[in-house]
Design a protein around this motif. Sequence first.
Motif, PDB file in Angstrom:
ATOM      1  N   MET A   1       0.838  -1.180   0.000  1.00 19.97           N
ATOM      2  CA  MET A   1       0.000   0.000   0.000  1.00 19.97           C
ATOM      3  C   MET A   1       0.880   1.239   0.000  1.00 19.97           C
ATOM      4  O   MET A   1       1.852   1.314   0.733  1.00 19.97           O
ATOM      5  N   LEU A   3       0.466   5.524   0.069  1.00 20.28           N
ATOM      6  CA  LEU A   3      -0.368   6.721   0.190  1.00 20.28           C
ATOM      7  C   LEU A   3       0.451   7.864  -0.372  1.00 20.28           C
ATOM      8  O   LEU A   3       1.577   8.101   0.065  1.00 20.28           O
ATOM      9  N   VAL A  52      -4.692   6.285  -2.163  1.00 22.62           N
ATOM     10  CA  VAL A  52      -4.063   5.077  -1.650  1.00 22.62           C
ATOM     11  C   VAL A  52      -3.994   4.103  -2.827  1.00 22.62           C
ATOM     12  O   VAL A  52      -4.976   3.893  -3.534  1.00 22.62           O
ATOM     13  N   GLY A  86      -9.343  -2.178   5.600  1.00 22.43           N
ATOM     14  CA  GLY A  86      -8.758  -1.245   6.550  1.00 22.43           C
ATOM     15  C   GLY A  86      -8.107  -0.030   5.913  1.00 22.43           C
ATOM     16  O   GLY A  86      -7.501   0.789   6.607  1.00 22.43           O
ATOM     17  N   LEU A  87      -8.226   0.102   4.599  1.00 16.84           N
ATOM     18  CA  LEU A  87      -7.592   1.234   3.917  1.00 16.84           C
ATOM     19  C   LEU A  87      -8.283   2.549   4.244  1.00 16.84           C
ATOM     20  O   LEU A  87      -7.621   3.590   4.377  1.00 16.84           O
ATOM     21  N   ARG A  89      -9.669   3.304   7.037  1.00 17.19           N
ATOM     22  CA  ARG A  89      -9.192   3.661   8.383  1.00 17.19           C
ATOM     23  C   ARG A  89      -7.794   4.268   8.303  1.00 17.19           C
ATOM     24  O   ARG A  89      -7.480   5.235   8.997  1.00 17.19           O
ATOM     25  N   GLN A  90      -6.962   3.721   7.425  1.00 19.09           N
ATOM     26  CA  GLN A  90      -5.623   4.273   7.260  1.00 19.09           C
ATOM     27  C   GLN A  90      -5.690   5.689   6.692  1.00 19.09           C
ATOM     28  O   GLN A  90      -4.899   6.557   7.080  1.00 19.09           O
ATOM     29  N   LEU A  91      -6.629   5.939   5.783  1.00 25.03           N
ATOM     30  CA  LEU A  91      -6.809   7.289   5.258  1.00 25.03           C
ATOM     31  C   LEU A  91      -7.270   8.242   6.365  1.00 25.03           C
ATOM     32  O   LEU A  91      -6.811   9.391   6.436  1.00 25.03           O
ATOM     33  N   ASP A  93      -6.641   7.904   9.579  1.00 26.02           N
ATOM     34  CA  ASP A  93      -5.476   8.112  10.442  1.00 26.02           C
ATOM     35  C   ASP A  93      -4.520   9.115   9.802  1.00 26.02           C
ATOM     36  O   ASP A  93      -3.956   9.976  10.482  1.00 26.02           O
ATOM     37  N   PHE A  94      -4.344   9.008   8.490  1.00 22.63           N
ATOM     38  CA  PHE A  94      -3.487   9.957   7.771  1.00 22.63           C
ATOM     39  C   PHE A  94      -4.047  11.375   7.891  1.00 22.63           C
ATOM     40  O   PHE A  94      -3.285  12.327   8.091  1.00 22.63           O
TER      41      PHE A  94
END
Length: 151
Positions: A1, A3, A52, A86-87, A89-91, A93-94
């Motif tokens: 992955m 970003l 992403v 979970g991508l 969620r990662q965005l 968090d970013f």
Amino acid sequence: MTLRAATAHDLPAIQEIVEHAYSPYIERMGRPPGPMLDDYVKRIEREQVSVVEVDGRVGGLLVLIDQADHLLLDNIAMHPDFQGRGLGRQLMDFAEAEALRRGFGELRLYTHESMTENIAIYSKLGWEETGRALQAGFQRVFMRKVVSQDT
């Protein structure tokens, strides 16, 4: 992955993601949601869009816009092929990390009141509703999240 900042090359993928993510709401809202009307060429030129990428394919996007006293999370969307990994969620968090990096202690967003699934997700992630109002012809729910080095 990976970003990264979106480029003009990503425009077709961004438009496809937005179409897939928001077209199901047209019937519910009676019109295309705001993100379907946005000018992504300008957003990319203004360096407001991040994507992403997974295995060479753009799977999601995030639009962040600096405001006077907060960072606006203007849009977050995942292609259906990439949901549940979970991508998103990662965005999110970013977005929080980016708010802090840019010197903001607060993120804000708005969504249409009929997008109840999204409101539930945001609430679960610690966002609080701050109001509801008609804006730009849409019945919107406004939310905020205070961010700090500890969150």
